[in-house]
Design a protein around this motif. Structure first.
Motif, PDB file in Angstrom:
ATOM      1  N   SER A  83       0.885  -1.147  -0.093  1.00 19.99           N
ATOM      2  CA  SER A  83      -0.068   0.081   0.082  1.00 19.99           C
ATOM      3  C   SER A  83       1.012   1.277  -0.132  1.00 19.99           C
ATOM      4  O   SER A  83       0.495   2.174  -0.560  1.00 19.99           O
ATOM      5  CB  SER A  83      -0.738  -0.007   1.215  1.00 19.99           C
ATOM      6  OG  SER A  83      -0.338   0.015   2.393  1.00 19.99           O
ATOM      7  N   VAL A  84       2.222   1.080   0.690  1.00 21.80           N
ATOM      8  CA  VAL A  84       2.903   2.101   0.610  1.00 21.80           C
ATOM      9  C   VAL A  84       3.656   2.472  -0.611  1.00 21.80           C
ATOM     10  O   VAL A  84       3.834   3.567  -1.323  1.00 21.80           O
ATOM     11  CB  VAL A  84       4.104   2.252   1.639  1.00 21.80           C
ATOM     12  CG1 VAL A  84       5.026   3.160   1.766  1.00 21.80           C
ATOM     13  CG2 VAL A  84       3.258   2.245   3.113  1.00 21.80           C
ATOM     14  N   LEU A  85       4.098   1.214  -1.216  1.00 18.57           N
ATOM     15  CA  LEU A  85       4.754   1.234  -2.621  1.00 18.57           C
ATOM     16  C   LEU A  85       4.029   1.713  -3.617  1.00 18.57           C
ATOM     17  O   LEU A  85       4.510   2.393  -4.472  1.00 18.57           O
ATOM     18  CB  LEU A  85       5.191  -0.282  -2.775  1.00 18.57           C
ATOM     19  CG  LEU A  85       6.644  -0.491  -1.969  1.00 18.57           C
ATOM     20  CD1 LEU A  85       6.787  -2.202  -2.043  1.00 18.57           C
ATOM     21  CD2 LEU A  85       7.806   0.085  -2.374  1.00 18.57           C
ATOM     22  N   ASN A  86       2.676   1.490  -3.557  1.00 18.63           N
ATOM     23  CA  ASN A  86       1.933   1.715  -4.861  1.00 18.63           C
ATOM     24  C   ASN A  86       1.035   2.904  -4.629  1.00 18.63           C
ATOM     25  O   ASN A  86       0.298   3.085  -5.659  1.00 18.63           O
ATOM     26  CB  ASN A  86       0.816   0.370  -5.020  1.00 18.63           C
ATOM     27  CG  ASN A  86       1.483  -0.756  -5.385  1.00 18.63           C
ATOM     28  OD1 ASN A  86       2.773  -1.119  -5.839  1.00 18.63           O
ATOM     29  ND2 ASN A  86       1.111  -1.948  -4.994  1.00 18.63           N
ATOM     30  N   ALA A  87       1.164   3.475  -3.673  1.00 20.27           N
ATOM     31  CA  ALA A  87       0.314   4.725  -3.323  1.00 20.27           C
ATOM     32  C   ALA A  87       0.847   5.643  -4.516  1.00 20.27           C
ATOM     33  O   ALA A  87       1.997   5.998  -4.705  1.00 20.27           O
ATOM     34  CB  ALA A  87       0.639   5.584  -2.069  1.00 20.27           C
ATOM     35  N   PRO A  88      -0.056   6.497  -5.241  1.00 15.29           N
ATOM     36  CA  PRO A  88       0.402   7.562  -6.379  1.00 15.29           C
ATOM     37  C   PRO A  88       1.008   8.587  -5.926  1.00 15.29           C
ATOM     38  O   PRO A  88       0.957   9.231  -5.114  1.00 15.29           O
ATOM     39  CB  PRO A  88      -0.974   7.879  -6.855  1.00 15.29           C
ATOM     40  CG  PRO A  88      -1.868   6.836  -6.296  1.00 15.29           C
ATOM     41  CD  PRO A  88      -1.494   6.468  -5.110  1.00 15.29           C
ATOM     42  N   ALA A  89       2.213   8.628  -6.566  1.00 11.30           N
ATOM     43  CA  ALA A  89       3.219  10.112  -6.253  1.00 11.30           C
ATOM     44  C   ALA A  89       2.578  11.029  -6.367  1.00 11.30           C
ATOM     45  O   ALA A  89       2.796  12.037  -5.860  1.00 11.30           O
ATOM     46  CB  ALA A  89       4.298   9.641  -6.996  1.00 11.30           C
TER      47      ALA A  89
ATOM     48  N   GLU B 248     -14.401   7.259   0.443  1.00 12.21           N
ATOM     49  CA  GLU B 248     -13.598   6.206   0.975  1.00 12.21           C
ATOM     50  C   GLU B 248     -12.819   5.500   0.004  1.00 12.21           C
ATOM     51  O   GLU B 248     -12.072   4.595   0.228  1.00 12.21           O
ATOM     52  CB  GLU B 248     -14.504   5.114   1.853  1.00 12.21           C
ATOM     53  CG  GLU B 248     -15.265   5.967   2.829  1.00 12.21           C
ATOM     54  CD  GLU B 248     -16.133   4.998   3.377  1.00 12.21           C
ATOM     55  OE1 GLU B 248     -15.776   3.721   3.374  1.00 12.21           O
ATOM     56  OE2 GLU B 248     -16.829   5.255   4.594  1.00 12.21           O
ATOM     57  N   VAL B 249     -12.808   6.155  -1.209  1.00 11.19           N
ATOM     58  CA  VAL B 249     -11.881   5.372  -2.043  1.00 11.19           C
ATOM     59  C   VAL B 249     -10.986   6.614  -2.948  1.00 11.19           C
ATOM     60  O   VAL B 249      -9.666   5.937  -2.910  1.00 11.19           O
ATOM     61  CB  VAL B 249     -12.845   5.160  -3.498  1.00 11.19           C
ATOM     62  CG1 VAL B 249     -12.053   4.266  -4.582  1.00 11.19           C
ATOM     63  CG2 VAL B 249     -13.785   3.994  -2.770  1.00 11.19           C
ATOM     64  N   THR B 250     -11.151   7.481  -2.838  1.00 11.12           N
ATOM     65  CA  THR B 250     -10.464   8.517  -3.724  1.00 11.12           C
ATOM     66  C   THR B 250      -9.389   9.279  -2.593  1.00 11.12           C
ATOM     67  O   THR B 250      -9.832   9.774  -1.631  1.00 11.12           O
ATOM     68  CB  THR B 250     -11.008   9.921  -4.387  1.00 11.12           C
ATOM     69  OG1 THR B 250     -12.156   9.291  -5.178  1.00 11.12           O
ATOM     70  CG2 THR B 250     -10.432  10.740  -4.933  1.00 11.12           C
ATOM     71  N   LEU B 251      -8.085   8.983  -2.986  1.00  9.13           N
ATOM     72  CA  LEU B 251      -7.061   9.497  -2.335  1.00  9.13           C
ATOM     73  C   LEU B 251      -6.949  10.829  -2.301  1.00  9.13           C
ATOM     74  O   LEU B 251      -6.736  11.379  -3.286  1.00  9.13           O
ATOM     75  CB  LEU B 251      -5.646   8.825  -2.374  1.00  9.13           C
ATOM     76  CG  LEU B 251      -4.635   9.107  -1.719  1.00  9.13           C
ATOM     77  CD1 LEU B 251      -4.817   8.615  -0.246  1.00  9.13           C
ATOM     78  CD2 LEU B 251      -3.195   8.406  -2.267  1.00  9.13           C
ATOM     79  N   VAL B 252      -6.977  11.770  -1.131  1.00  8.30           N
ATOM     80  CA  VAL B 252      -6.845  13.164  -1.321  1.00  8.30           C
ATOM     81  C   VAL B 252      -5.405  13.808  -1.182  1.00  8.30           C
ATOM     82  O   VAL B 252      -4.868  14.472  -1.941  1.00  8.30           O
ATOM     83  CB  VAL B 252      -7.502  13.827  -0.027  1.00  8.30           C
ATOM     84  CG1 VAL B 252      -7.602  15.364   0.091  1.00  8.30           C
ATOM     85  CG2 VAL B 252      -8.975  13.460  -0.222  1.00  8.30           C
ATOM     86  N   ALA B 253      -4.726  13.084  -0.195  1.00 12.16           N
ATOM     87  CA  ALA B 253      -3.223  13.350   0.097  1.00 12.16           C
ATOM     88  C   ALA B 253      -2.742  12.477   0.658  1.00 12.16           C
ATOM     89  O   ALA B 253      -3.226  11.314   1.511  1.00 12.16           O
ATOM     90  CB  ALA B 253      -3.067  14.753   1.035  1.00 12.16           C
ATOM     91  N   GLN B 254      -1.393  12.315   0.712  1.00 10.53           N
ATOM     92  CA  GLN B 254      -0.315  11.272   1.518  1.00 10.53           C
ATOM     93  C   GLN B 254       1.024  11.913   1.335  1.00 10.53           C
ATOM     94  O   GLN B 254       1.497  12.818   0.678  1.00 10.53           O
ATOM     95  CB  GLN B 254      -0.296  10.009   0.506  1.00 10.53           C
ATOM     96  CG  GLN B 254       0.423  10.168  -0.750  1.00 10.53           C
ATOM     97  CD  GLN B 254       0.559   8.734  -1.311  1.00 10.53           C
ATOM     98  OE1 GLN B 254       0.052   7.597  -0.903  1.00 10.53           O
ATOM     99  NE2 GLN B 254       1.389   8.508  -2.424  1.00 10.53           N
TER     100      GLN B 254
END
Length: 281
Positions: free
Chosen positions: A24-30, A157-163
């Motif tokens: 999940s960390v490796l594949n998170a969109p940059a 609960e699906v769309t990533l806002v920020a990381q």
């Protein structure tokens, strides 16, 4: 559960394999790598102690931390945020969001302190098996850096806002497990004033071969506890030979037990042998 959070409402529980969390960390969109506003604080890993790993057994060091959420997020909707620590070597890359080596949590649970704050506790997951790539070289016996993964999702609960991936000061030493054989004292029984020979062997985990190997040139304490005494006393220091073997002689004076004690070092954990009782006549 810590006494300080007993009775609190559970707000989030993450039970997942370390591999899944790593992916999940490796594949998170940059493209989403930006400030989340989540504050992770009071992080303690393995109660502040080094982590000792052998050649086969999975090790799960404890983790505890607090999180504070940004505006628009609350502990009543735990699926909209995620925050957890991890260990890494090398550097955290902008593209992947993780280090060259990665050790993540096996699972953790969070408990509500308020609508914006939660207390979390769980474990990291370290598997020395070669397929896990957690510890695959003896050079991994060093201080690992501490990172933190923080993420927010929209109401769907699906769309990533920020990381974001933050570093933390200090680090966590990983050490190779050591093992001492029983302090074998001979002859038994022995006449008072005669020599007693005490033998043993020191080995430690080899993360390249994934077997225990001899630990040569290491100083080990020979200790003795007289019959009826409550504590061991050090008799002498003995250095292991090229095969990790220990052998020395002492003068028999009273009934009691011998043991070996290795105090470890920056790359190797401590070890205490089993005891051998000797009857002095």
């Amino acid at each position: 559960m810590n006494a300080g959070i007993r009775g609190r409402r559970r707000t989030a529980a993450v039970i997942a394999t370390a591999g899944a969390l790593a992916l999940s960390v490796l594949n998170a969109p940059a493209a989403q790598a930006r400030d989340t506003g989540i504050v992770l604080s009071d992080l303690v890993i393995n109660n502040g102690k080094p982590v000792v790993v052998g050649t086969s057994r999975v090790v799960k060091p404890s983790i505890t931390f607090n999180i504070a959420l940004p505006p628009g997020y609350g502990t009543d909707h735990p699926v909209r945020y995620d925050a957890h620590p991890f260990l890494y070597r090398g550097r955290i890359t902008a593209a992947a969001g993780t280090g060259d080596n990665y050790i993540g949590p096996s699972g953790y649970g969070c408990y509500e302190l308020s609508l914006k704050r939660a207390r979390c506790e769980g474990t990291l997951y370290i598997d020395p098996h070669p397929s896990s790539d957690h510890v695959d070289s003896n050079s991994d016996a060093t201080k690992w850096k501490i990172g933190v993964s923080l993420r927010l999702w929209k109401a769907d609960e699906v769309t990533l806002v920020a990381q974001e991936y933050e570093t933390r000061p200090g680090g966590v030493p990983l050490k190779r497990a050591a093992h001492l054989t029983v302090a074998d004292a001979t002859p038994e029984p022995v006449a008072k004033g005669k020599k007693v020979t005490v033998a043993g062997k020191l080995t430690r985990a080899n993360w390249t071969t994934h077997k225990n190997g001899p630990y040569a040139g290491s100083a080990v304490r020979l200790q003795f506890r007289a019959k009826g005494a409550t504590a061991f006393k050090t008799l002498k220091w003995v250095t292991t030979d090229s095969a990790g073997a220990l052998r020395t002689q002492v003068t028999a004076s009273t009934d009691g037990s011998f043991r070996w004690m290795f105090y470890g070092n920056t790359a190797t954990g401590t070890a205490t042998s089993g005891q051998d009782y000797i009857d002095v006549r």
